[in-house]
Design a protein around this motif. Structure first.
Motif, PDB file in Angstrom:
ATOM      1  N   PRO A   1      42.647  48.764  58.151  1.00  0.00           N
ATOM      2  CA  PRO A   1      41.693  47.858  58.826  1.00  0.00           C
ATOM      3  C   PRO A   1      42.074  46.392  58.692  1.00  0.00           C
ATOM      4  O   PRO A   1      41.909  45.616  59.644  1.00  0.00           O
ATOM      5  N   VAL A   2      42.598  45.999  57.537  1.00  0.00           N
ATOM      6  CA  VAL A   2      43.014  44.608  57.353  1.00  0.00           C
ATOM      7  C   VAL A   2      44.253  44.313  58.197  1.00  0.00           C
ATOM      8  O   VAL A   2      44.396  43.203  58.732  1.00  0.00           O
ATOM      9  N   GLN A   3      45.148  45.292  58.341  1.00  0.00           N
ATOM     10  CA  GLN A   3      46.321  45.102  59.199  1.00  0.00           C
ATOM     11  C   GLN A   3      45.904  44.867  60.653  1.00  0.00           C
ATOM     12  O   GLN A   3      46.469  44.026  61.353  1.00  0.00           O
ATOM     13  N   VAL A   4      44.892  45.598  61.082  1.00  0.00           N
ATOM     14  CA  VAL A   4      44.346  45.384  62.430  1.00  0.00           C
ATOM     15  C   VAL A   4      43.799  43.968  62.555  1.00  0.00           C
ATOM     16  O   VAL A   4      44.027  43.269  63.559  1.00  0.00           O
TER      17      VAL A   4
ATOM     18  N   LEU B   1      39.021  41.874  52.050  1.00  0.00           N
ATOM     19  CA  LEU B   1      39.404  40.489  52.327  1.00  0.00           C
ATOM     20  C   LEU B   1      39.058  39.587  51.154  1.00  0.00           C
ATOM     21  O   LEU B   1      39.788  38.637  50.841  1.00  0.00           O
ATOM     22  N   MET B   2      37.952  39.887  50.475  1.00  0.00           N
ATOM     23  CA  MET B   2      37.512  39.038  49.371  1.00  0.00           C
ATOM     24  C   MET B   2      38.431  39.123  48.159  1.00  0.00           C
ATOM     25  O   MET B   2      38.480  38.202  47.350  1.00  0.00           O
ATOM     26  N   ILE B   3      39.154  40.234  48.013  1.00  0.00           N
ATOM     27  CA  ILE B   3      40.027  40.389  46.840  1.00  0.00           C
ATOM     28  C   ILE B   3      41.482  40.102  47.191  1.00  0.00           C
ATOM     29  O   ILE B   3      42.385  40.438  46.425  1.00  0.00           O
ATOM     30  N   GLY B   4      41.732  39.508  48.364  1.00  0.00           N
ATOM     31  CA  GLY B   4      43.070  39.035  48.684  1.00  0.00           C
ATOM     32  C   GLY B   4      43.973  40.018  49.381  1.00  0.00           C
ATOM     33  O   GLY B   4      45.182  39.759  49.500  1.00  0.00           O
ATOM     34  N   MET B   5      43.460  41.151  49.890  1.00  0.00           N
ATOM     35  CA  MET B   5      44.329  42.109  50.567  1.00  0.00           C
ATOM     36  C   MET B   5      44.601  41.706  52.015  1.00  0.00           C
ATOM     37  O   MET B   5      45.034  42.517  52.831  1.00  0.00           O
ATOM     38  N   VAL B   6      44.367  40.450  52.336  1.00  0.00           N
ATOM     39  CA  VAL B   6      44.627  39.917  53.660  1.00  0.00           C
ATOM     40  C   VAL B   6      45.987  39.223  53.730  1.00  0.00           C
ATOM     41  O   VAL B   6      46.376  38.701  54.757  1.00  0.00           O
ATOM     42  N   ALA B   7      46.738  39.232  52.630  1.00  0.00           N
ATOM     43  CA  ALA B   7      48.030  38.540  52.574  1.00  0.00           C
ATOM     44  C   ALA B   7      49.061  39.251  53.460  1.00  0.00           C
ATOM     45  O   ALA B   7      48.964  40.447  53.741  1.00  0.00           O
ATOM     46  N   PHE B   8      50.059  38.473  53.912  1.00  0.00           N
ATOM     47  CA  PHE B   8      51.157  39.024  54.713  1.00  0.00           C
ATOM     48  C   PHE B   8      52.130  39.729  53.766  1.00  0.00           C
ATOM     49  O   PHE B   8      52.844  39.090  52.999  1.00  0.00           O
ATOM     50  N   ILE B   9      52.147  41.059  53.804  1.00  0.00           N
ATOM     51  CA  ILE B   9      52.959  41.869  52.902  1.00  0.00           C
ATOM     52  C   ILE B   9      53.999  42.614  53.728  1.00  0.00           C
ATOM     53  O   ILE B   9      53.655  43.424  54.594  1.00  0.00           O
ATOM     54  N   VAL B  10      55.284  42.320  53.470  1.00  0.00           N
ATOM     55  CA  VAL B  10      56.364  42.975  54.212  1.00  0.00           C
ATOM     56  C   VAL B  10      56.785  44.267  53.516  1.00  0.00           C
ATOM     57  O   VAL B  10      56.996  45.296  54.164  1.00  0.00           O
ATOM     58  N   ASP B  11      56.909  44.226  52.192  1.00  0.00           N
ATOM     59  CA  ASP B  11      57.403  45.378  51.441  1.00  0.00           C
ATOM     60  C   ASP B  11      56.346  46.483  51.369  1.00  0.00           C
ATOM     61  O   ASP B  11      55.138  46.218  51.272  1.00  0.00           O
ATOM     62  N   VAL B  12      56.826  47.717  51.374  1.00  0.00           N
ATOM     63  CA  VAL B  12      55.939  48.864  51.235  1.00  0.00           C
ATOM     64  C   VAL B  12      55.628  49.050  49.749  1.00  0.00           C
ATOM     65  O   VAL B  12      56.543  49.102  48.927  1.00  0.00           O
ATOM     66  N   PRO B  13      54.348  49.151  49.366  1.00  0.00           N
ATOM     67  CA  PRO B  13      54.018  49.286  47.933  1.00  0.00           C
ATOM     68  C   PRO B  13      54.507  50.616  47.378  1.00  0.00           C
ATOM     69  O   PRO B  13      54.437  51.652  48.046  1.00  0.00           O
ATOM     70  N   SER B  14      55.004  50.577  46.162  1.00  0.00           N
ATOM     71  CA  SER B  14      55.479  51.798  45.504  1.00  0.00           C
ATOM     72  C   SER B  14      54.518  52.304  44.446  1.00  0.00           C
ATOM     73  O   SER B  14      54.589  53.464  44.047  1.00  0.00           O
ATOM     74  N   THR B  15      53.603  51.453  43.980  1.00  0.00           N
ATOM     75  CA  THR B  15      52.587  51.849  43.003  1.00  0.00           C
ATOM     76  C   THR B  15      51.254  51.211  43.404  1.00  0.00           C
ATOM     77  O   THR B  15      51.223  50.257  44.182  1.00  0.00           O
ATOM     78  N   PRO B  16      50.136  51.694  42.860  1.00  0.00           N
ATOM     79  CA  PRO B  16      48.832  51.085  43.161  1.00  0.00           C
ATOM     80  C   PRO B  16      48.681  49.665  42.643  1.00  0.00           C
ATOM     81  O   PRO B  16      47.686  49.007  42.962  1.00  0.00           O
TER      82      PRO B  16
ATOM     83  N   GLY C   1      53.462  50.138  55.491  1.00  0.00           N
ATOM     84  CA  GLY C   1      52.927  49.484  54.305  1.00  0.00           C
ATOM     85  C   GLY C   1      51.419  49.604  54.241  1.00  0.00           C
ATOM     86  O   GLY C   1      50.843  49.875  53.173  1.00  0.00           O
ATOM     87  N   ALA C   2      50.742  49.418  55.383  1.00  0.00           N
ATOM     88  CA  ALA C   2      49.283  49.525  55.410  1.00  0.00           C
ATOM     89  C   ALA C   2      48.832  50.959  55.159  1.00  0.00           C
ATOM     90  O   ALA C   2      47.812  51.190  54.484  1.00  0.00           O
ATOM     91  N   MET C   3      49.564  51.930  55.681  1.00  0.00           N
ATOM     92  CA  MET C   3      49.195  53.329  55.458  1.00  0.00           C
ATOM     93  C   MET C   3      49.338  53.718  53.994  1.00  0.00           C
ATOM     94  O   MET C   3      48.454  54.373  53.424  1.00  0.00           O
ATOM     95  N   ILE C   4      50.444  53.304  53.366  1.00  0.00           N
ATOM     96  CA  ILE C   4      50.632  53.608  51.947  1.00  0.00           C
ATOM     97  C   ILE C   4      49.581  52.875  51.109  1.00  0.00           C
ATOM     98  O   ILE C   4      49.022  53.431  50.157  1.00  0.00           O
ATOM     99  N   GLY C   5      49.275  51.614  51.478  1.00  0.00           N
ATOM    100  CA  GLY C   5      48.233  50.879  50.768  1.00  0.00           C
ATOM    101  C   GLY C   5      46.881  51.555  50.901  1.00  0.00           C
ATOM    102  O   GLY C   5      46.121  51.652  49.922  1.00  0.00           O
ATOM    103  N   SER C   6      46.556  52.053  52.096  1.00  0.00           N
ATOM    104  CA  SER C   6      45.301  52.780  52.292  1.00  0.00           C
ATOM    105  C   SER C   6      45.278  54.065  51.469  1.00  0.00           C
ATOM    106  O   SER C   6      44.246  54.433  50.887  1.00  0.00           O
ATOM    107  N   LEU C   7      46.427  54.751  51.409  1.00  0.00           N
ATOM    108  CA  LEU C   7      46.508  55.988  50.636  1.00  0.00           C
ATOM    109  C   LEU C   7      46.251  55.725  49.154  1.00  0.00           C
ATOM    110  O   LEU C   7      45.457  56.438  48.513  1.00  0.00           O
ATOM    111  N   TYR C   8      46.916  54.711  48.591  1.00  0.00           N
ATOM    112  CA  TYR C   8      46.709  54.387  47.177  1.00  0.00           C
ATOM    113  C   TYR C   8      45.257  53.959  46.920  1.00  0.00           C
ATOM    114  O   TYR C   8      44.640  54.351  45.924  1.00  0.00           O
ATOM    115  N   THR C   9      44.704  53.144  47.834  1.00  0.00           N
ATOM    116  CA  THR C   9      43.332  52.670  47.662  1.00  0.00           C
ATOM    117  C   THR C   9      42.341  53.832  47.684  1.00  0.00           C
ATOM    118  O   THR C   9      41.443  53.908  46.840  1.00  0.00           O
TER     119      THR C   9
END
Length: 437
Positions: A390-393, A367-382, A217-225
């Motif tokens: 880094p936030v997952q770490v 962190l300021m825009i809320g990407m620190v939330a506990f996200i289980v599902d892998v994002p499918s869109t941006p 999930g973090a890798m896909i989120g980093s890719l979209y970002t």
């Protein structure tokens, strides 16, 4: 001239030569000390870097392997409480955990006490029941039959198999009991426990269970970002650099713009996070914790780096190229697009890749825009809720379980791998397309 005078002149010359030699010795000694200090600084810096990287790799290497236990599972319909696998309500209330408990009880029939059974059940991970559910639904013919399968072990079992639990310690000082160690020894003796490559670390999203948690999930989120950041920052940065360097008049307004661009490159990244929170979320009501917002924030942060490096690349193109193009009748736009831009593009790409690598490693603005939330599902869109590496770490480093320490170091290793790859790619582009005038 008398001999006395000649002797005085010789003594004076000799004194001057001695003073000169003394000064030269002092200067050479200073140069040697300066070189020595420089070498010592480099050695100390490399030593700290080696210790840091060595600590990360030592702690995180075990993450890439996981422990599995072989059990004989009986998909008994009565135990499950299921008569029809197509009945959604029956599947919802089915006792999948009972399959795992029965399987490990059959493996150790001598365990009869209630407390011992509870310890026995903790050898394998509780997430194994979801694996059994998916397997039975994919193979309905397994109902009321048995098979041998490898199921994921619990994080404490995994830690013991990786040598992170000292069996020689007193039992009351470790979380793994003597009985559990004896059961593991039996499994090792019969070959029913193994360490294998941890594919779930790369294919699963985040989880509260350490053995199940992954970075997909973090890798896909980093890719979209990074994709949003690249699509916005690259064309805007290149266009800005071309305008300021080739077309903008040299007046007070452009000087103010240039000074502000240089100053923005030194602004702390958390300031861009505050700006994104105020503008993109509070004003434009974009979805919180979404890669599209993270990409917009990182675009603002990356633009100064891309603009400055692109302007430096344009300045490096010799004036003779411009003069030759204009002398042959090309317009200023044609001169820039057909001659200057192709020659400056390698440096622009290098600056862009370095800026993207910097954006990949950022945490504070996200962190300021809320990407620190506990996200289980892998994002499918941006636009889906997500997090980044880094936030997952950061999230895993704050969890108390011992297994998350290794997960944190493993995620850092993956992040460092991406950063090193991007920087090596930038060096490759610079070496391959660089021209010396």
């Amino acid at each position: 001239m008398t001999n006395q005078t000649l002797n005085a002149i010789e003594r004076l010359a000799q004194t001057k030569q001695e003073r000169l030699n003394s000064k030269l010795k002092k200067r050479y000694a200073k140069e040697k000390r300066f070189k020595l200090f420089g070498i010592m600084s480099i050695v100390i810096g490399l030593s700290f870097l080696a210790v840091l990287i060595g600590t990360i790799f030592t702690a995180g290497f075990s993450t890439f392997f996981t422990t599995e236990i072989r059990l004989t599972v009986n998909y008994d319909a009565e135990t499950l409480g299921v008569t029809d696998l197509n009945d959604t309500e029956q599947l919802l209330y089915a006792d999948w955990g009972a399959l795992l408990r029965n399987a490990i009880k059959e493996r150790f029939p001598e365990v009869t006490g209630r407390s011992e059974k509870r310890k026995l059940y903790t050898l394998n991970s509780s997430v194994g029941e979801y694996f059994l559910k998916e397997r039975l639904l994919a193979n309905p013919e397994l109902l009321n039959s048995s098979e041998q399968i490898w199921v994921l072990a619990d994080d404490e079992t995994d830690a013991f198999m990786k040598g992170q639990v000292d069996r020689d310690m007193p039992e009351n000082e470790r979380r793994f009991s003597d009985a559990q160690i004896a059961w593991i020894d039996q499994l090792v003796a019969t070959g029913d426990i193994r360490k294998t490559f941890n594919t779930q670390f790369f294919t699963s999203g985040d989880s509260r269970e350490p053995e199940q948690a992954g970075i997909r999930g973090a890798m896909i989120g980093s890719l979209y970002t990074l994709l949003v950041t690249l699509l916005l920052s690259f064309p805007i940065g290149i266009a800005t650099a071309i305008y300021l360097e080739e077309f903008a008049p040299k007046n007070r307004l452009t000087e103010i713009i240039e000074v502000n661009i240089n100053n923005l490159a030194a602004v702390p990244s958390i300031v861009f996070g505050l700006l994104g929170l105020a503008v993109f979320i509070n004003l434009f009501h974009l979805p919180r914790s979404a890669p599209v917002v993270g990409g917009l924030v990182l675009t603002l942060m990356t633009l100064p780096t891309i603009i400055i490096s692109s302007r430096s690349s344009i300045k490096a193109v010799p004036p003779s190229i411009r003069e030759a193009a204009l002398g042959l009748g090309a317009s200023k736009m044609q001169m820039v697009l057909h001659h200057v831009l192709p020659l400056a593009m390698p440096g622009m790409l290098t600056g862009t890749i370095i800026g993207m690598a910097q954006a990949l490693g950022e945490t504070a603005p996200l962190l300021m825009i809320g990407m620190v939330a506990f996200i289980v599902d892998v994002p499918s869109t941006p636009f889906d809720p997500s997090t980044v590496l880094p936030v997952q770490v950061y999230l895993w480093s704050d969890l108390p379980e011992r297994a998350f320490v290794a997960k944190t170091s493993g995620a850092i290793m993956v992040l460092l791998g991406f950063l090193a790859t991007m920087n090596l790619f930038a060096v490759f582009l610079r070496k391959k397309f660089e021209r010396r005038w």
